[in-house]
Design an enzyme around this catalytic site. Structure first.
Site, short mmCIF file in Angstrom:
data_model
loop_
_atom_site.label_atom_id
_atom_site.label_comp_id
_atom_site.label_asym_id
_atom_site.label_seq_id
_atom_site.Cartn_x
_atom_site.Cartn_y
_atom_site.Cartn_z
N ARG A 114 0.82 -1.22 0.00
CA ARG A 114 0.00 0.00 0.00
C ARG A 114 0.85 1.27 0.00
NH1 ARG A 114 -2.86 -2.95 3.93
NH2 ARG A 114 -4.55 -4.13 2.99
N GLU A 163 6.36 20.21 -24.37
CA GLU A 163 5.83 20.38 -23.01
C GLU A 163 6.51 21.55 -22.30
OE1 GLU A 163 3.29 18.67 -21.53
OE2 GLU A 163 3.04 16.92 -22.82
N HIS A 180 -3.81 19.09 -25.02
CA HIS A 180 -3.88 17.64 -24.82
C HIS A 180 -5.20 17.02 -25.27
CE1 HIS A 180 -0.09 18.12 -22.81
NE2 HIS A 180 -0.02 16.83 -22.52
N ARG A 224 -5.49 22.19 -12.12
CA ARG A 224 -4.54 21.29 -12.77
C ARG A 224 -4.93 20.99 -14.20
NH1 ARG A 224 -1.74 16.23 -9.65
NH2 ARG A 224 -0.70 15.30 -11.43
N HIS A 274 -4.54 14.21 -27.67
CA HIS A 274 -4.88 12.82 -27.40
C HIS A 274 -5.75 12.24 -28.51
CE1 HIS A 274 -4.19 13.28 -22.78
NE2 HIS A 274 -3.12 12.81 -23.39
N LYS A 278 1.18 11.38 -10.88
CA LYS A 278 0.29 10.50 -11.64
C LYS A 278 1.05 9.26 -12.05
CE LYS A 278 -2.95 13.65 -13.86
NZ LYS A 278 -3.51 14.01 -15.17
N LYS A 304 5.03 23.32 -13.23
CA LYS A 304 4.11 22.22 -12.99
C LYS A 304 3.89 22.03 -11.48
CE LYS A 304 2.65 17.63 -14.14
NZ LYS A 304 2.74 16.45 -15.00
N ASN A 332 -3.45 20.50 -19.28
CA ASN A 332 -3.91 19.77 -20.47
C ASN A 332 -3.97 20.65 -21.71
OD1 ASN A 332 -4.25 17.24 -19.23
ND2 ASN A 332 -6.17 17.94 -18.32
N GLU A 346 -6.19 16.82 -9.17
CA GLU A 346 -6.79 17.20 -10.44
C GLU A 346 -8.28 17.41 -10.37
OE1 GLU A 346 -6.14 14.55 -13.75
OE2 GLU A 346 -5.88 16.27 -15.04
N HIS A 385 3.90 11.65 -28.69
CA HIS A 385 3.07 12.47 -27.80
C HIS A 385 3.36 13.96 -27.89
CE1 HIS A 385 0.65 13.58 -24.36
NE2 HIS A 385 1.70 14.13 -23.78
#
Lengths: 382, 382
Positions: free
Chosen positions: B133, B197, B258, B251, B262, B155, B237, B255, B247, B277
């Site tokens: 955990r 980025e 993005h 946040r 995406h 993330k 960031k 994106n 998020e 990407h």
């Protein structure tokens, strides 16, 4: 007499709030709550869809009522069935549940609903913790053990071939609905095993509750005392968890009886014909008391009182009561050393100074434990 | 000129602190830091063992130096190799890594070390988040993209057959070591894709940084400007993440580019021969600017300036630059609707009012997006 800080509302229903800041949630406790789960969810969560997870034993008993309740509340719901038993806590079942959740197009604000005992709760909680990095989880525990233990605290997970519960996350439920009427479907042995965890809260730090249990355990088993026992147990666990969400300190007290208990379960290969979890905890608690007395920490009269109550309800309290081949002290010591709560080789045990006076003992001498276990196995009470 | 709030220390090394309460951590940035990773870990973590995770491409290049550094610091370490490429972000590789971690007897206080780009970072971070955990995670990002993006924010995750990054947890690293010298081993195309980025942080809310990049991008590509660009990007960031760890709000600004990006990556079946990407993000940012201008939100001169800089470094800025079969507006709209950031059917986009003035636009009219995309595909810049 009411021991819970939240006395019964109309209809004997109780609620316990687990205070965890923005992750706080409520546990609703009472007979017949299953049918109102959908309405309770709709009041709290902006949830459009739900996936109910249940095993093949519980699903036919309780899923229809739960699904109907969700439908009445306008929540679109489906049922995901898993095999019964501890082996369901594995990667392949996690993957299957996660995939189903995504296939049902559940979003972050939607909910996975765990309808069942600890296995279903642990698996479902883990899935809810990882799909889209966290979605709502509603626990509807159907065993006494799950109602008083695994539904509080946010521990989720699956087993590794190398050990139980080694893989998981902390993920708090958004709501817990503990319907004490569904406990009618448990066998006497299952109910009794769950009761070991109820008694544990008294033994840890609630001597008044332990006294209440000594006087009222028959009412707990029969029904009328159930909601009270579940509410006090949840409150007890909630109090500990609120102070130590990620198990770095005081939460270790909840492991009273568990270090010995886990070693016994593991040595018995988790064979339920020999030993189920609650029985192992009962024996473990008796061992923790006797070991504390042996170390001069706990008066013999207190240990006798603890053991007497566990015996009164029909729980085992000695290693020699476990059916099957005898255990070896060395084997148990190896299991204890492998336990995930071991830190850097030193042994940590929960010991006690009396009823309701458990404490965390670090650096317990392994030789003392080994000697004690050898004696319990060969000459202990049987 | 130094834009970062933490000017270079001796040796040109920088550090950025990500403030997340008890989960705060440091990002160390500079040329040659890889060799000191073990010492930096030993100073911060009471860590006895580590498992280094790297793919078959990165392992031979950098694992020996990292393992030697850990050994010098007294940390017992092993190497776990995974296949290169996005398909490594799958359940079977997660299970294999988790099992190896447990087999190596790593405890909660020990560390998984992600040596590589985003794929290895995401997989390793997920494993570190679920073994027992949660155990320590150290990120040693080896691509520019990973240094400025995936190493900050916590993330982690793997892909579902139904979508990318749908399964994972938030798990913050205990330390990030960004060695700008290892970026020498990247291809020009990989470096440039990561640069998209970097430029993004200027376009979101750091107009001064964007101006600095316009003047200094050659130094960033060549080496001397790298640590500065990485440090400002990480700080940018980190500032956003600190205000919105899970998020739920601001946040989303990260994106920028993005949602379109995406959709393009997905429509191109994640074929790196067509699009990687960072290239998708570059086109996506150009689209977000042009769409903002079309909606009357952003002066045409600002959009031209943004696009001109992306073109100057050699990044694509139009759908028609993507090699291979033409895209269909309907297909892109479907991909956008499936994006996990869609909430209850309404479209959320990051739009802009000018360089460094991005904002979250909710309830964007799907028909307007569809019309814009159709025009970009058939008549847009090529």
């Amino acid at each position: 007499m009411s021991l819970s800080s939240h006395p019964p509302e109309a209809g004997g229903r109780r609620s316990v709030r687990v205070e965890l800041g923005e992750r706080s949630y409520e546990i609703l406790i009472g007979a017949g709550l299953l049918q109102g789960t959908g309405a309770e969810m709709a009041r709290r969560l902006p949830c459009a869809r739900a996936l109910v997870v249940a095993d093949e034993t519980v699903a036919p008993l309780h899923a229809p009522a739960l699904l109907a309740s969700l439908e009445r509340a306008g929540i679109s719901a489906a049922l995901h069935q898993v095999p019964a038993g501890e082996t369901t806590k594995r990667f392949s079942e996690l993957e299957r549940l996660v995939d189903r959740t995504i296939a049902e197009r559940l979003e972050r604000g939607d909910a996975l609903v765990a309808l069942g005992g600890g296995v279903v709760g642990d698996l479902t909680g883990f899935a809810a913790g990882v799909v889209r990095r966290g979605m709502h989880l509603v626990q509807v525990p159907t065993s006494l053990l799950a109602q008083v233990d695994s539904s509080v605290g946010g521990k989720t997970g699956i087993n590794s071939p190398r050990g139980k519960n080694l893989i998981g996350v902390f993920h708090q439920p958004s709501l817990v609905v503990a319907d004490t009427a569904v406990l009618e479907t448990l066998s006497e042995r299952e109910f009794r095993a769950g009761y070991a965890e109820v008694a544990k809260y008294g033994l840890i730090d609630r001597p008044d509750f332990f006294g209440w249990l000594e006087a009222n355990w028959r009412a707990v088993f029969a029904g009328p005392g159930r909601a009270e026992a579940v509410a006090v147990s949840c409150q007890a666990k909630a109090d500990v968890v609120a102070g130590d969400e990620r198990e770095t300190g005081a939460r270790a007290l909840l492991n009273l009886g568990h270090t010995f208990g886990h070693a016994l379960e593991s040595a018995a290969a988790y064979d339920p014909a020999r030993l189920v979890h609650g029985e192992a905890v009962s024996i473990g608690m008796a061992l923790a008391h006797r070991f504390s007395t042996r170390l001069g920490l706990c008066p013999a009269s207190e240990t006798e009182r603890a053991v007497r109550h566990l015996q009164a309800v029909g729980l085992p309290t000695a290693i020699r009561e476990i059916p099957g081949p005898a255990f070896l002290a060395d084997e148990l010591m190896n299991k204890i050393a492998q336990d995930k709560k071991v830190q850097r080789g030193s042994l940590t045990f929960i010991l006690t100074r009396g009823i309701g006076q458990a404490f965390v003992a670090r650096d317990v001498e392994p030789a003392a434990v080994a000697g004690f276990l050898a004696e319990e196995i060969t000459a202990g009470p049987a």
